[in-house]
Design a protein around this motif. Structure first.
Motif, mmCIF file in Angstrom:
data_model
loop_
_atom_site.group_PDB
_atom_site.id
_atom_site.type_symbol
_atom_site.label_atom_id
_atom_site.label_comp_id
_atom_site.label_asym_id
_atom_site.label_seq_id
_atom_site.Cartn_x
_atom_site.Cartn_y
_atom_site.Cartn_z
ATOM 1 N N SER A 281 -2.648 -2.035 -1.024
ATOM 2 C CA SER A 281 -1.575 -2.507 -0.141
ATOM 3 C C SER A 281 -0.505 -1.448 0.054
ATOM 4 O O SER A 281 0.026 -1.273 1.161
ATOM 5 C CB SER A 281 -0.959 -3.787 -0.714
ATOM 6 O OG SER A 281 -1.918 -4.816 -0.776
ATOM 7 N N LEU A 282 -0.168 -0.717 -1.002
ATOM 8 C CA LEU A 282 0.834 0.340 -0.893
ATOM 9 C C LEU A 282 0.306 1.494 -0.044
ATOM 10 O O LEU A 282 1.022 2.027 0.822
ATOM 11 C CB LEU A 282 1.228 0.835 -2.283
ATOM 12 C CG LEU A 282 1.897 -0.201 -3.206
ATOM 13 C CD1 LEU A 282 2.144 0.397 -4.581
ATOM 14 C CD2 LEU A 282 3.198 -0.708 -2.605
ATOM 15 N N GLU A 283 -0.942 1.884 -0.270
ATOM 16 C CA GLU A 283 -1.538 2.970 0.518
ATOM 17 C C GLU A 283 -1.616 2.586 1.989
ATOM 18 O O GLU A 283 -1.334 3.396 2.878
ATOM 19 C CB GLU A 283 -2.932 3.289 -0.016
ATOM 20 C CG GLU A 283 -2.928 3.930 -1.398
ATOM 21 C CD GLU A 283 -4.325 4.141 -1.953
ATOM 22 O OE1 GLU A 283 -4.467 4.930 -2.900
ATOM 23 O OE2 GLU A 283 -5.280 3.505 -1.440
ATOM 24 N N CYS A 284 -2.010 1.337 2.245
ATOM 25 C CA CYS A 284 -2.122 0.871 3.630
ATOM 26 C C CYS A 284 -0.758 0.829 4.306
ATOM 27 O O CYS A 284 -0.595 1.294 5.436
ATOM 28 C CB CYS A 284 -2.772 -0.514 3.636
ATOM 29 S SG CYS A 284 -3.213 -1.121 5.278
ATOM 30 N N ALA A 285 0.230 0.283 3.615
ATOM 31 C CA ALA A 285 1.556 0.109 4.216
ATOM 32 C C ALA A 285 2.224 1.436 4.529
ATOM 33 O O ALA A 285 2.953 1.552 5.519
ATOM 34 C CB ALA A 285 2.444 -0.712 3.288
ATOM 35 N N VAL A 286 2.005 2.455 3.704
ATOM 36 C CA VAL A 286 2.698 3.720 3.925
ATOM 37 C C VAL A 286 2.040 4.541 5.033
ATOM 38 O O VAL A 286 2.699 5.389 5.649
ATOM 39 C CB VAL A 286 2.775 4.534 2.615
ATOM 40 C CG1 VAL A 286 1.463 5.223 2.286
ATOM 41 C CG2 VAL A 286 3.918 5.551 2.677
ATOM 42 N N LEU A 287 0.751 4.287 5.327
ATOM 43 C CA LEU A 287 0.038 5.092 6.314
ATOM 44 C C LEU A 287 -0.177 4.371 7.644
ATOM 45 O O LEU A 287 -0.187 5.009 8.698
ATOM 46 C CB LEU A 287 -1.330 5.515 5.757
ATOM 47 C CG LEU A 287 -1.301 6.480 4.569
ATOM 48 C CD1 LEU A 287 -2.709 6.689 4.030
ATOM 49 C CD2 LEU A 287 -0.679 7.807 4.972
ATOM 50 N N ALA A 288 -0.362 3.056 7.617
ATOM 51 C CA ALA A 288 -0.719 2.321 8.830
ATOM 52 C C ALA A 288 0.511 1.898 9.614
ATOM 53 O O ALA A 288 1.627 1.854 9.090
ATOM 54 C CB ALA A 288 -1.547 1.091 8.462
ATOM 55 N N LYS A 289 0.283 1.544 10.868
ATOM 56 C CA LYS A 289 1.336 0.944 11.675
ATOM 57 C C LYS A 289 1.572 -0.489 11.198
ATOM 58 O O LYS A 289 0.697 -1.113 10.609
ATOM 59 C CB LYS A 289 0.917 0.949 13.144
ATOM 60 C CG LYS A 289 0.744 2.359 13.698
ATOM 61 C CD LYS A 289 0.096 2.365 15.065
ATOM 62 C CE LYS A 289 -0.131 3.801 15.537
ATOM 63 N NZ LYS A 289 -0.854 3.873 16.813
ATOM 64 N N ARG A 290 2.764 -1.007 11.432
ATOM 65 C CA ARG A 290 3.060 -2.386 11.040
ATOM 66 C C ARG A 290 2.267 -3.341 11.920
ATOM 67 O O ARG A 290 2.081 -3.116 13.122
ATOM 68 C CB ARG A 290 4.557 -2.682 11.166
ATOM 69 C CG ARG A 290 5.426 -1.962 10.156
ATOM 70 C CD ARG A 290 5.052 -2.272 8.719
ATOM 71 N NE ARG A 290 5.193 -3.676 8.369
ATOM 72 C CZ ARG A 290 6.311 -4.221 7.897
ATOM 73 N NH1 ARG A 290 7.404 -3.478 7.742
ATOM 74 N NH2 ARG A 290 6.353 -5.491 7.579
ATOM 75 N N ARG A 291 1.820 -4.439 11.318
ATOM 76 C CA ARG A 291 0.999 -5.408 12.031
ATOM 77 C C ARG A 291 1.873 -6.463 12.671
ATOM 78 O O ARG A 291 2.772 -6.992 12.009
ATOM 79 C CB ARG A 291 0.030 -6.036 11.036
ATOM 80 C CG ARG A 291 -0.797 -7.170 11.581
ATOM 81 C CD ARG A 291 -1.660 -7.753 10.475
ATOM 82 N NE ARG A 291 -1.983 -9.138 10.763
ATOM 83 C CZ ARG A 291 -2.362 -10.017 9.857
ATOM 84 N NH1 ARG A 291 -2.439 -9.657 8.594
ATOM 85 N NH2 ARG A 291 -2.641 -11.252 10.200
#
Length: 708
Positions: A281-291
């Motif tokens: 979740s941390l890796e996804c949140a820091v790299l991906a655009k907000r949903r």
């Protein structure tokens, strides 16, 4: 409400109390870390006799420190901690990291008391300090992994081992890692407030064993959300419900995990279940655009079996998948002729590569308003055969291009937890496409991208502040009356309390003897229900303490004799206080509504199917009090009871749930006002009439905590 932790996190000068001139201690490891990382501030060892420690000039006591030292590392025996803190306070030191552990109850109480009066900010004790990657300040008594690098993810953990596990697993850079230990003074909430303003941090993870002040935590979470920063919490440990609470069905149906889940949901805080989910979740949140909050997840992959498994995993994890519009399905089918066009999308069903127009299919999916994010299932393990890797690289760069063109998150998920192939990570680097390990972990992480609605946590905190007004004008009087009681409330008193909160109860009376019951039967009327009244018996039907359909005076005498005999046989220690006579009403459905204390979060409401098999059926929906009527309706709708009342097949006509929702809301007001005094409450059964939803409470169990 919050302590300023700036001096702890970003110190310009660090005093080290507890470093040795002769051997390696925790203090010496901190000095070693600071020097190895090129810490730009001053390092000031404090030693009672040595001239230097690890080649640095030593101060022979806190009084010898220069003015305005930001923080001190305290690594001394537990018995010396309080005296050391007082000396540091007298020297003007602004904060302290206390590594020490093994405190007696008296020592703990003394340090906590000192923490309430001092201007110093005190982290710990029983902690491993913190690491400020941004400013090269590792105030940390162990040696961090050499692969760690500065980044934009912060972690706040009560457990030092939890921090180590996350640091050793995460692949993105870190800004701050804080271990708060036992939180005698400074808490995780204080750091969340500071991190909300930290320009180096965009994502925050928390590993919490407990939350001392949920209201402060919620307000702090809202500050993060308002700043546009993601927050993911891993709550570890489930405390047991109190013994008094489990005397009620409600107490047996809930746990502290349920209460924390309700708290986090209400605050729109993302919840991880283990380290792997947290890291993903941390890796996804820091790299991906907000949903976008309203959109759901679309899944695509080269394998039909893998996409089908993703659906199973998503359902088990509570992750909602998008339903494509007819237009989207048509475009997907036209672009991938072998695929039917619905979610999930099996790219491999179109065997001929020449017939595939994957970019067009993905563009249509991402343009669908029901879609909030696209999950691309892609084996990305480091162990890939080189030829397989080459084949995958024919389309993986296209995923990055698709992500650059959309405003929605696109995430690659490698379906197993094995380490990732460096070439695949490099191919999507800078495109905003995270590559996550593990199917469940990846889908949960994507779901978390939609959490963090500004204002949600604040609304919860506003409703649960200790200084909030009582919801019923009569509550103050009830608080005085209940404070003098303990154990189960007499039925007559429980009904009177319920009526004052607008809860509809059956007509009833308590007779102190069989003779009085016979004399007063006319006040209730036949047919009636007769129940034993005893402070020692909570579940009366379990021992034959209830007789239904008593239709005349003769049947009443028989019922009283039967109840007396059953109590003597099954509960001989119980004292019969009297007999409860109730009007007998018909009900087409039986509901359970109740609550249980779940400190420190307040009182947890429960609704579900009632009756004698309530624990066996385990039909329940839960939310922390108070609840509005609309929230009550939504909660009922999550239960099998709600499905029955909605007109399930031919078992029940569609029934108005508004009366039940009003009852649930009214009882939640009672729980909000008095839940610290009433350990648990069962209204079971609540009889509901078909169609109209008219209802009555026919049995109420309320257990009041002992004043002692």
């Amino acid at each position: 409400m919050y302590r300023d932790v700036a001096a702890l996190v970003r110190p310009q000068a660090v005093a080290i109390v507890g470093a040795s001139a002769k051997r390696s201690t925790q203090g010496n490891v901190v000095i070693e870390n600071l020097r190895a990382w090129g810490y730009p501030g001053r390092i000031l060892p404090v030693h009672p006799s040595a001239a230097e420690v690890d080649g640095l000039p030593a101060c022979n006591g806190a009084a010898a420190l220069p003015p305005a030292v930001d923080t001190a590392i305290v690594a001394v025996p537990a018995a010396e901690v309080l005296q050391t803190l007082r000396q540091l306070e007298a020297a003007g030191v602004r904060s302290a990291n206390v590594f020490s552990n093994g405190f007696s109850a008296e020592q703990e109480a003394a340090i906590r008391a000192f923490g309430t009066t001092t201007a110093m900010s005190i982290n710990g004790p029983n902690c491993m300090g913190l690491v400020n990657f941004t400013d090269k300040a590792p105030l940390y008594p162990s040696r961090p992994s050499l692969r760690l690098k500065p980044g934009r993810v912060a972690l706040v953990a009560q457990s030092g081992s939890a921090a180590i596990s996350v640091m050793n697993s995460i692949t993105t850079g870190l800004s701050k890692v804080v271990t708060v230990g036992s939180e005698y003074q400074v808490t995780a909430a204080d750091y969340l407030v500071w991190l909300a303003q930290d320009e180096a941090t965009t994502v925050v993870g928390v590993v919490a064993e407990s939350i001392q002040d949920p209201v402060a935590f919620a307000y702090a979470a809202d500050k993060l959300h308002a700043a546009g920063k993601a927050l993911v919490v891993l709550k570890v440990g489930n405390s047991e419900m109190g013994a008094a609470a489990t005397q009620a069905h409600t107490g047996a149906l809930v746990s502290s995990r349920d209460a924390f889940d309700s708290f986090f949901r209400s605050c729109d805080i993302a919840i991880a279940r283990d380290y792997d989910e947290l890291v993903a979740s941390l890796e996804c949140a820091v790299l991906a655009k907000r949903r976008p909050g309203a959109g759901r997840i679309a899944v695509a992959g080269i394998s039909g079996g893998q996409t089908a498994l993703a659906c199973d995993v998503a359902e088990a994890a509570g992750v909602a998948l998008a339903v494509f519009s007819e237009a989207t399905q048509a475009t997907v089918h036209a672009s991938l002729p072998g695929a039917p066009g619905h979610n999930p999308v099996d790219i491999g069903a179109t065997v001929s590569k020449e017939d595939r127009n994957t970019p067009a299919a993905f563009e249509a999916i991402l343009n669908d308003p029901e879609v909030g994010a696209l999950a691309l299932l892609q084996d990305s393990q480091a162990s890939l055969n080189p030829r397989t890797y080459e084949n995958y690289m024919l389309h993986i760069p296209g995923y990055a291009e698709i992500a650059r063109k959309t405003g929605k998150p696109v995430v690659m998920i490698s379906p197993t937890g094995e380490g990732l192939h460096a070439g695949i990570e490099e191919a999507v680097q800078g495109s905003g496409v995270p590559v996550l390990r593990g199917l469940r972990e990846g889908l949960v992480a994507m779901d978390h991208l939609g959490r963090g609605r500004p204002g949600a946590a604040k609304a919860w905190a506003d409703a649960h502040r200790p200084d909030r007004p009582l919801r019923n004008p009569a509550a103050a009087q009830w608080r005085r009356e209940l404070a003098a009681l303990s154990g189960s409330l007499p039925p007559e008193l429980a009904f009177r309390l319920l009526r004052s909160y607008g809860v509809p109860v059956v007509k009833s009376l308590i007779a102190s003897s069989a003779e009085e019951a016979s004399a007063r039967a006319g006040e209730v009327g036949f047919p009636m229900v007769v129940k034993v009244a005893s402070r020692q018996i909570n579940h009366r039907s379990d021992i034959g303490g209830v007789v239904l359909d008593v239709r005349d005076a003769s049947a009443l005498r028989d019922a009283l004799a039967t109840i007396t005999r059953n109590v003597a046989q099954h509960a001989p220690q119980a004292v019969i206080d009297g007999f409860e006579l109730q009007e007998q009403i018909a009900g087409d459905a039986e509901a359970l509504i109740g609550f249980a204390q779940t400190p420190p979060l307040g009182t947890l409401m429960v609704v579900g199917t009632g009756g004698t098999m309530v624990e066996l059926l385990n039909d329940r929906a839960l939310q922390l009090a108070p609840l509005s009527v609309e929230e009550g309706r939504a909660l009922i709708g999550k239960t099998r009871l709600g499905k029955l009342l909605d007109g399930y097949r031919s078992l029940m006509p569609r029934t108005d749930i508004a009366p039940l929702a009003r009852l649930l809301s009214g009882l939640s007001d009672l729980a909000a006002d008095l839940g610290d005094l009433i350990t648990a409450c069962d209204l079971n059964p609540v009889l509901v009439k078909k169609a109209t939803g008219e209802l009555r409470v026919v049995d109420a169990l309320m257990i009041v905590r002992s004043a002692g």
